[in-house]
Scaffold this motif. Structure first.
Motif, PDB file in Angstrom:
ATOM      1  N   ASP A 387       4.733  -5.664  -1.860  1.00  0.00           N
ATOM      2  CA  ASP A 387       4.424  -5.175  -3.206  1.00  0.00           C
ATOM      3  C   ASP A 387       3.008  -5.484  -3.655  1.00  0.00           C
ATOM      4  N   GLY A 388       2.648  -5.250  -5.001  1.00  0.00           N
ATOM      5  CA  GLY A 388       1.295  -5.389  -5.263  1.00  0.00           C
ATOM      6  C   GLY A 388       0.617  -6.593  -4.829  1.00  0.00           C
ATOM      7  N   SER A 389       1.255  -7.802  -4.900  1.00  0.00           N
ATOM      8  CA  SER A 389       0.769  -9.048  -4.694  1.00  0.00           C
ATOM      9  C   SER A 389       0.800  -9.449  -3.218  1.00  0.00           C
ATOM     10  N   GLY A 390       1.311  -8.675  -2.450  1.00  0.00           N
ATOM     11  CA  GLY A 390       1.553  -8.733  -0.830  1.00  0.00           C
ATOM     12  C   GLY A 390       2.779  -9.487  -0.364  1.00  0.00           C
ATOM     13  N   LYS A 391       3.598  -9.361  -1.229  1.00  0.00           N
ATOM     14  CA  LYS A 391       5.001 -10.009  -0.891  1.00  0.00           C
ATOM     15  C   LYS A 391       6.039  -9.030  -0.377  1.00  0.00           C
ATOM     16  N   SER A 392       7.055  -9.450   0.389  1.00  0.00           N
ATOM     17  CA  SER A 392       7.912  -8.427   0.871  1.00  0.00           C
ATOM     18  C   SER A 392       8.783  -7.965  -0.302  1.00  0.00           C
ATOM     19  N   SER A 393       9.027  -6.637  -0.265  1.00  0.00           N
ATOM     20  CA  SER A 393       9.893  -6.130  -1.372  1.00  0.00           C
ATOM     21  C   SER A 393      11.587  -5.582  -0.839  1.00  0.00           C
ATOM     22  N   LEU A 394      11.453  -6.174   0.058  1.00  0.00           N
ATOM     23  CA  LEU A 394      12.872  -5.958   0.980  1.00  0.00           C
ATOM     24  C   LEU A 394      13.388  -4.584   0.995  1.00  0.00           C
ATOM     25  N   GLY A 395      12.049  -3.662   1.056  1.00  0.00           N
ATOM     26  CA  GLY A 395      12.608  -2.422   1.263  1.00  0.00           C
ATOM     27  C   GLY A 395      11.726  -1.693   2.283  1.00  0.00           C
ATOM     28  N   ARG A 396      11.686  -0.337   2.575  1.00  0.00           N
ATOM     29  CA  ARG A 396      10.873   0.348   3.374  1.00  0.00           C
ATOM     30  C   ARG A 396      10.408   1.363   3.087  1.00  0.00           C
ATOM     31  N   ASP A 397       9.139   1.731   3.662  1.00  0.00           N
ATOM     32  CA  ASP A 397       8.126   2.742   3.126  1.00  0.00           C
ATOM     33  C   ASP A 397       8.580   4.180   3.846  1.00  0.00           C
ATOM     34  N   HIS A 398       8.136   5.304   3.308  1.00  0.00           N
ATOM     35  CA  HIS A 398       8.493   6.679   4.033  1.00  0.00           C
ATOM     36  C   HIS A 398       7.791   6.615   5.539  1.00  0.00           C
ATOM     37  N   ASN A 399       8.861   7.444   6.090  1.00  0.00           N
ATOM     38  CA  ASN A 399       8.230   7.590   7.800  1.00  0.00           C
ATOM     39  C   ASN A 399       8.664   8.869   8.093  1.00  0.00           C
ATOM     40  N   HIS A 400       7.595   9.558   8.429  1.00  0.00           N
ATOM     41  CA  HIS A 400       7.942  11.286   8.890  1.00  0.00           C
ATOM     42  C   HIS A 400       7.594  11.109  10.370  1.00  0.00           C
ATOM     43  N   TYR A 401       7.227  10.047  10.958  1.00  0.00           N
ATOM     44  CA  TYR A 401       6.859  10.341  12.404  1.00  0.00           C
ATOM     45  C   TYR A 401       8.240  10.182  13.294  1.00  0.00           C
TER      46      TYR A 401
END
Length: 477
Positions: A387-401
């Protein structure tokens, strides 16, 4: 062109422009009239079915119809159909890969879901899709899909229309253009998306430069009552007998008019009224799941996604060519945070209906010639999003690779895995499959050479796969 004279469009430029924006409304009388205007040329020549008449493909295809489960937002492949034990070993630690992600991500994020082997093939599937996994020996999993960009809108267009930049005809529109439909009383291409849809999403089932008759008919399946599900399905002003008399009178008036002022569009207009009249009875039957035996309804489940999946089977059974079932229109699979909770909820909504459809198609002897597709526009990162503070959001970002799509039935070799991502699931490293390759394979299973299924527009011959695409032959039965 579709490789022969019969496939030449008999519609003028003005007519195409006038009608191509129509048809996305309800299945009832008013919207249907606009969409069916494209029948002008063939109708005038005496072919009542017009451009929607059933046609033979280039060669005998294994599949005759398609149902596409589209998981909007990008389901995580490493949490569903692409297990990565390395993520367990590296959980909370940096991954020894050079990762380029859209947003800032951190350490490895082990899947919160358990995988196990299913069927004679022993193919591994997450607990999220445990019921679907019971059919794994009928499923071919492509674990090496690649898209072009990590953004939703262009990736949605690429997966659904074959181009990430410009609006192009959707896959369903191309299929309808190539094969026509086996039932003139129902739309040949139906897109169901619960709780409505943003205007920007409509391009994903549009016909673009193809004649408007080939675009998808949108249905919001949130209603269980047929009269609410299909707008204008019954006239509040006239009985069927009165409507029949009105149409007969209209035909006589049109005949008188045509003798002095011939206009092919007039025949098309009359035909559209006739089609809408017939549709009032057949559509009401096709969309009414209460006509199914109680055990069948219980198998699909009394939920929006259960009902829309059962409706899809009833439509396919009646000759509809292409049905797309959207999931995640409200809360999407775009889980940048709290993935464990959200993915479990979303999977719980569709796992049962998907398994029920596969069971039902087998029971009816339809799976062998029905192509079932599952997937989203891209996958998710193996690393945790910050997240914005650099802490884990327990989620995943987009990945098109690298991500996963699977297919079943319709000429697919079940119980197989094609391609692979790296040990962490970030990038396709073995037999990468582009979206154009996937589309070429879908068309091949339907009996088309994707390089020959073309439509001339703006001075060039367009096709679904543009100038790309190779059939993924290892997954063919």
């Amino acid at each position: 062109m579709r490789d022969d004279a019969l496939f030449r469009p008999s519609i003028g430029r003005r007519e195409m422009l006038r009608t191509s924006a129509l048809g996305l409304g309800a299945l009832g009388l008013v919207d249907l009239l606009g969409a069916r205007d494209v029948l002008a040329g063939p109708s005038a020549a005496g072919a009542d079915a017009g451009d929607l008449a059933p046609r033979a493909p280039h060669f005998p295809g294994k599949a005759k119809r398609v149902v596409h489960f589209f998981l909007n937002g990008g389901p995580s492949h490493v949490d569903t159909f692409d297990p990565k034990p390395a993520l367990d070993r590296y959980d909370g630690k940096p991954i020894p890969l050079d990762l380029t992600t859209e947003r800032k991500t951190g350490a490895a994020f082990a899947s919160p879901f358990k995988f196990r082997r299913y069927g004679e093939s022993g193919l591994e599937v997450s607990e999220l899709f445990a019921r679907t996994a019971e059919h794994v020996d009928d499923i071919a999993v492509i674990r090496s899909m690649v898209a072009q960009v990590p953004n939703h809108e262009p990736s949605l267009m690429l997966m659904n229309c074959g181009d990430s930049v410009l609006p192009r005809p959707s896959v369903g529109a191309w299929v309808l253009y190539g094969l026509g439909t086996e039932n003139q009383n129902l739309p040949g291409f139906v897109a169901m998306c619960p709780s409505g849809y943003p205007v920007k999403d409509a391009e994903n089932w549009a016909s673009a430069f193809l004649p408007g008759a080939y675009q998808g008919t949108f249905v919001d399946p949130q209603f269980a009552d047929v009269d609410k599900l299909i707008e204008n399905i019954r006239s509040p002003h006239a009985s069927r007998e009165a409507q029949r008399r009105q149409l007969d009178l209209l035909r006589r008036l049109a005949s008188d008019h045509r003798r002095e002022r011939p206009d092919a569009r007039l025949d098309a207009r009359i035909q559209s009224f006739e089609t809408a009249f017939r549709m009032q009875m057949e559509a009401a039957d096709a969309f009414d799941v209460n006509r199914e035996p109680q055990p069948v309804r219980e198998m699909y489940g009394d939920s929006v996604h259960g009902r829309q999946t059962l409706i899809a089977r009833r439509l396919l059974e009646r000759g509809v060519r292409y049905v797309q079932l959207w999931h995640g229109a409200g809360q999407s699979w775009d889980d940048h945070s709290n993935l464990a909770v959200n993915h479990r909820k979303l999977a719980g909504e569709v796992d049962g209906p998907i398994a029920a459809l596969l069971t039902d198609l087998k029971r009816l002897g339809m799976l062998d010639d029905t192509l079932v597709i599952w997937g989203g526009e891209f996958g998710r990162t193996p690393t945790v999003e910050l997240d914005g503070s650099g802490k884990s959001s327990l989620g995943r970002d987009h990945n098109h690779y690298g991500f996963t799509v699977w297919m079943a039935g319709g000429g697919v070799k079940g119980g197989t895995v094609h391609g692979a991502t790296d040990e962490f699931g970030f990038k396709a490293v073995e037999d990468p499959v582009s979206v154009h390759d996937l589309h070429a394979t879908i068309l091949h299973l339907l009996g088309f050479d994707h390089e020959r299924l073309t439509y001339r527009y703006a001075g060039r011959d367009f096709r679904l796969t543009d100038v790309h695409g190779k059939v993924v032959r290892p997954i063919l039965a």
